[in-house]
Design a protein around this motif. Structure first.
Motif, PDB file in Angstrom:
ATOM      1  N   THR A  55       0.833  -1.204   0.000  1.00 15.48           N
ATOM      2  CA  THR A  55       0.000   0.000   0.000  1.00 15.48           C
ATOM      3  C   THR A  55       0.867   1.254   0.000  1.00 15.48           C
ATOM      4  OG1 THR A  55      -0.111   0.012   2.413  1.00 15.48           O
ATOM      5  CG2 THR A  55      -1.827  -1.211   1.228  1.00 15.48           C
ATOM      6  N   PRO A  56       0.288   2.416  -0.353  1.00 15.20           N
ATOM      7  CA  PRO A  56       1.034   3.674  -0.349  1.00 15.20           C
ATOM      8  C   PRO A  56       1.464   4.056   1.064  1.00 15.20           C
ATOM      9  CG  PRO A  56      -0.971   3.879  -1.641  1.00 15.20           C
ATOM     10  CD  PRO A  56      -1.068   2.590  -0.894  1.00 15.20           C
ATOM     11  N   PRO A  57       2.423   4.972   1.170  1.00  9.38           N
ATOM     12  CA  PRO A  57       2.880   5.398   2.495  1.00  9.38           C
ATOM     13  C   PRO A  57       1.812   6.191   3.237  1.00  9.38           C
ATOM     14  CG  PRO A  57       3.840   6.782   0.795  1.00  9.38           C
ATOM     15  CD  PRO A  57       3.166   5.639   0.090  1.00  9.38           C
ATOM     16  N   VAL A  58       1.881   6.203   4.542  1.00 14.98           N
ATOM     17  CA  VAL A  58       1.005   7.013   5.393  1.00 14.98           C
ATOM     18  C   VAL A  58       1.742   8.315   5.686  1.00 14.98           C
ATOM     19  CG1 VAL A  58      -0.203   7.161   7.600  1.00 14.98           C
ATOM     20  CG2 VAL A  58      -0.041   4.965   6.400  1.00 14.98           C
ATOM     21  N   VAL A  59       1.112   9.447   5.400  1.00  9.53           N
ATOM     22  CA  VAL A  59       1.789  10.740   5.504  1.00  9.53           C
ATOM     23  C   VAL A  59       0.984  11.699   6.379  1.00  9.53           C
ATOM     24  CG1 VAL A  59       2.842  10.451   3.226  1.00  9.53           C
ATOM     25  CG2 VAL A  59       0.614  11.587   3.426  1.00  9.53           C
ATOM     26  N   SER A  60       1.547  12.869   6.589  1.00  8.28           N
ATOM     27  CA  SER A  60       0.877  13.891   7.382  1.00  8.28           C
ATOM     28  C   SER A  60      -0.238  14.523   6.572  1.00  8.28           C
ATOM     29  CB  SER A  60       1.884  14.977   7.780  1.00  8.28           C
ATOM     30  OG  SER A  60       2.316  15.693   6.629  1.00  8.28           O
ATOM     31  N   GLN A  61      -1.112  15.293   7.249  1.00  9.09           N
ATOM     32  CA  GLN A  61      -2.200  15.978   6.551  1.00  9.09           C
ATOM     33  C   GLN A  61      -1.667  16.937   5.502  1.00  9.09           C
ATOM     34  OE1 GLN A  61      -5.022  17.982   9.083  1.00  9.09           O
ATOM     35  NE2 GLN A  61      -6.000  19.049   7.379  1.00  9.09           N
ATOM     36  N   GLN A  62      -0.589  17.656   5.825  1.00 13.07           N
ATOM     37  CA  GLN A  62      -0.007  18.618   4.882  1.00 13.07           C
ATOM     38  C   GLN A  62       0.504  17.916   3.632  1.00 13.07           C
ATOM     39  OE1 GLN A  62       3.287  20.867   6.461  1.00 13.07           O
ATOM     40  NE2 GLN A  62       3.195  22.399   4.830  1.00 13.07           N
ATOM     41  N   GLU A  63       1.193  16.794   3.811  1.00  8.48           N
ATOM     42  CA  GLU A  63       1.695  16.038   2.668  1.00  8.48           C
ATOM     43  C   GLU A  63       0.557  15.453   1.850  1.00  8.48           C
ATOM     44  OE1 GLU A  63       5.901  14.084   3.974  1.00  8.48           O
ATOM     45  OE2 GLU A  63       4.186  13.616   5.280  1.00  8.48           O
ATOM     46  N   TRP A  64      -0.483  14.990   2.575  1.00  5.87           N
ATOM     47  CA  TRP A  64      -1.643  14.418   1.869  1.00  5.87           C
ATOM     48  C   TRP A  64      -2.328  15.473   1.015  1.00  5.87           C
ATOM     49  CZ3 TRP A  64      -6.881  15.169   1.481  1.00  5.87           C
ATOM     50  CH2 TRP A  64      -7.624  14.122   0.938  1.00  5.87           C
ATOM     51  N   GLU A  65      -2.506  16.704   1.563  1.00  8.64           N
ATOM     52  CA  GLU A  65      -3.138  17.794   0.818  1.00  8.64           C
ATOM     53  C   GLU A  65      -2.304  18.178  -0.400  1.00  8.64           C
ATOM     54  OE1 GLU A  65      -5.959  19.109   0.930  1.00  8.64           O
ATOM     55  OE2 GLU A  65      -6.795  18.613   2.902  1.00  8.64           O
ATOM     56  N   ALA A  66      -0.993  18.173  -0.242  1.00 14.84           N
ATOM     57  CA  ALA A  66      -0.112  18.510  -1.369  1.00 14.84           C
ATOM     58  C   ALA A  66      -0.249  17.474  -2.482  1.00 14.84           C
ATOM     59  CB  ALA A  66       1.335  18.594  -0.893  1.00 14.84           C
ATOM     60  N   ALA A  67      -0.323  16.200  -2.109  1.00 13.15           N
ATOM     61  CA  ALA A  67      -0.476  15.138  -3.102  1.00 13.15           C
ATOM     62  C   ALA A  67      -1.828  15.236  -3.798  1.00 13.15           C
ATOM     63  CB  ALA A  67      -0.330  13.774  -2.427  1.00 13.15           C
ATOM     64  N   ARG A  68      -2.867  15.564  -3.010  1.00 14.25           N
ATOM     65  CA  ARG A  68      -4.202  15.701  -3.609  1.00 14.25           C
ATOM     66  C   ARG A  68      -4.239  16.849  -4.597  1.00 14.25           C
ATOM     67  NH1 ARG A  68      -8.452  19.033  -2.883  1.00 14.25           N
ATOM     68  NH2 ARG A  68     -10.486  18.217  -3.573  1.00 14.25           N
ATOM     69  N   GLN A  69      -3.653  17.992  -4.250  1.00 21.44           N
ATOM     70  CA  GLN A  69      -3.660  19.144  -5.143  1.00 21.44           C
ATOM     71  C   GLN A  69      -2.903  18.840  -6.434  1.00 21.44           C
ATOM     72  OE1 GLN A  69      -5.347  22.000  -4.935  1.00 21.44           O
ATOM     73  NE2 GLN A  69      -6.297  21.241  -3.032  1.00 21.44           N
ATOM     74  N   GLN A  70      -1.852  18.075  -6.323  1.00 17.72           N
ATOM     75  CA  GLN A  70      -1.078  17.703  -7.503  1.00 17.72           C
ATOM     76  C   GLN A  70      -1.903  16.833  -8.448  1.00 17.72           C
ATOM     77  OE1 GLN A  70       2.491  15.433  -6.624  1.00 17.72           O
ATOM     78  NE2 GLN A  70       3.490  16.099  -8.504  1.00 17.72           N
ATOM     79  N   LEU A  71      -2.648  15.895  -7.880  1.00 23.72           N
ATOM     80  CA  LEU A  71      -3.496  15.031  -8.694  1.00 23.72           C
ATOM     81  C   LEU A  71      -4.705  15.788  -9.223  1.00 23.72           C
ATOM     82  CD1 LEU A  71      -3.768  12.149  -9.744  1.00 23.72           C
ATOM     83  CD2 LEU A  71      -5.090  11.594  -7.693  1.00 23.72           C
ATOM     84  N   LEU A  72      -5.198  16.769  -8.456  1.00 23.04           N
ATOM     85  CA  LEU A  72      -6.376  17.534  -8.850  1.00 23.04           C
ATOM     86  C   LEU A  72      -6.153  18.271 -10.167  1.00 23.04           C
ATOM     87  CD1 LEU A  72      -9.243  18.316  -7.993  1.00 23.04           C
ATOM     88  CD2 LEU A  72      -8.261  20.260  -6.749  1.00 23.04           C
ATOM     89  N   VAL A  73      -4.934  18.719 -10.401  1.00 22.20           N
ATOM     90  CA  VAL A  73      -4.608  19.392 -11.664  1.00 22.20           C
ATOM     91  C   VAL A  73      -4.899  18.467 -12.843  1.00 22.20           C
ATOM     92  CG1 VAL A  73      -2.750  20.382 -13.056  1.00 22.20           C
ATOM     93  CG2 VAL A  73      -2.881  20.896 -10.610  1.00 22.20           C
ATOM     94  N   LYS A  74      -4.502  17.210 -12.723  1.00 20.26           N
ATOM     95  CA  LYS A  74      -4.735  16.238 -13.788  1.00 20.26           C
ATOM     96  C   LYS A  74      -6.222  15.889 -13.902  1.00 20.26           C
ATOM     97  CE  LYS A  74      -0.167  14.121 -13.332  1.00 20.26           C
ATOM     98  NZ  LYS A  74       0.581  12.864 -13.061  1.00 20.26           N
ATOM     99  N   GLU A  75      -6.907  15.832 -12.756  1.00 22.14           N
ATOM    100  CA  GLU A  75      -8.329  15.503 -12.787  1.00 22.14           C
ATOM    101  C   GLU A  75      -9.136  16.593 -13.476  1.00 22.14           C
ATOM    102  OE1 GLU A  75      -9.056  14.846  -8.638  1.00 22.14           O
ATOM    103  OE2 GLU A  75      -8.779  12.677  -8.823  1.00 22.14           O
TER     104      GLU A  75
END
Length: 264
Positions: free
Chosen positions: A17-37
């Protein structure tokens, strides 16, 4: 970051499974994927706009179906509306599951069909068609809780429209007594069908909202304004004037809701 112990736990059973990260890291990853979405959404809208500009094919041949009330024509399947989507479902002798069930894939698709009042409100009808007799179709619909119109193919309709060996959605447009084939989708394209939006996006008129890129003169209404409760399309939605409709003013609606909660 995930500890080595956590990573070992995650990999139990061969599942990495993917790594478990902090809320800040999770939000950064989501925003990065949101651009593609968002890019995918814009691309899907552009494809629908191109679909609305596809040439049409006149349907010259007369087709006949059996319906709950007897013989009907392809024109009758529109139920008076301008647009028609016909899904060829496999429910007939020789199909796995007969006579208790329709094809498993077609049945999964039927379970996904949204409330058709919303599609109907955009001048569009969805119909299913199979080779099974009407008595068997009625029994199956009652058992499975399906409510779409479902007709019996009695001629070469399935062969002529590419659905004799495999499922698919054919889209038609009615101009008076004339019928045109405007689009066809099958294979994995079918798996996305079922929502109000997926049906409207394959029709020649689309969602009929002002933001859409449609040919000149196509019917369009303000975005969201036509949305309604499925049992209220025959009447205008008239919310209490002290409330702001979240559809027309989401910020105002949220503000009034907070005010009401504060006073409670």
């Amino acid at each position: 970051m995930a500890t080595s112990k956590q990573q070992m736990e995650n990999q139990k059973g061969g599942m990495k499974t993917p790594p478990v990260v902090s809320q800040q890291e999770w939000e950064a990853a989501r925003q990065q994927l949101l651009v593609k979405e968002k890019a995918l959404t814009r691309s899907r809208d552009a494809l629908a706009a191109e679909r609305r500009r596809m040439p049409w094919m006149a349907v010259e041949k007369k087709y006949e179906f059996d319906g709950p009330k007897g013989k009907v024509s392809l024109l009758d399947l529109f139920e008076g509306r301008r647009q028609l989507i016909v899904y060829r479902a496999f429910f007939e002798p020789g199909v796995f599951g007969w006579p208790e069930h329709a094809c498993r894939g077609c049945s999964l698709g039927a379970d996904q069909v949204a409330h058709l009042a919303h599609v109907n409100a955009r001048d569009t009808t969805l119909a299913y068609a199979s080779h099974a007799p009407q008595a068997d179709i009625a029994r199956l619909k009652a058992r499975m809780g399906w409510e779409m119109s479902w007709y019996t193919i009695t001629d070469s309709f399935d062969v002529d429209f590419g659905v004799d060996q495999w499922h698919g959605h054919n889209v038609f447009f009615r101009d008076g007594e004339r019928v045109f084939r405007t689009y066809f989708i099958n294979n994995r394209g079918d798996e996305a069908m079922g929502t109000t939006w997926s049906y409207l996006d394959v029709t020649p008129l689309g969602r009929q909202e002002t933001w859409e890129d449609s040919p000149e003169g196509y019917p369009q209404t303000p975005t969201y304004k036509w949305w309604n409760w499925h049992d209220n399309y025959e009447a205008e939605a008239s919310p209490d004037p002290k409330w702001v409709d979240i559809i027309t003013d989401p910020q105002g609606a949220a503000s009034r809701r907070r005010d009401a909660e504060a006073k409670a």
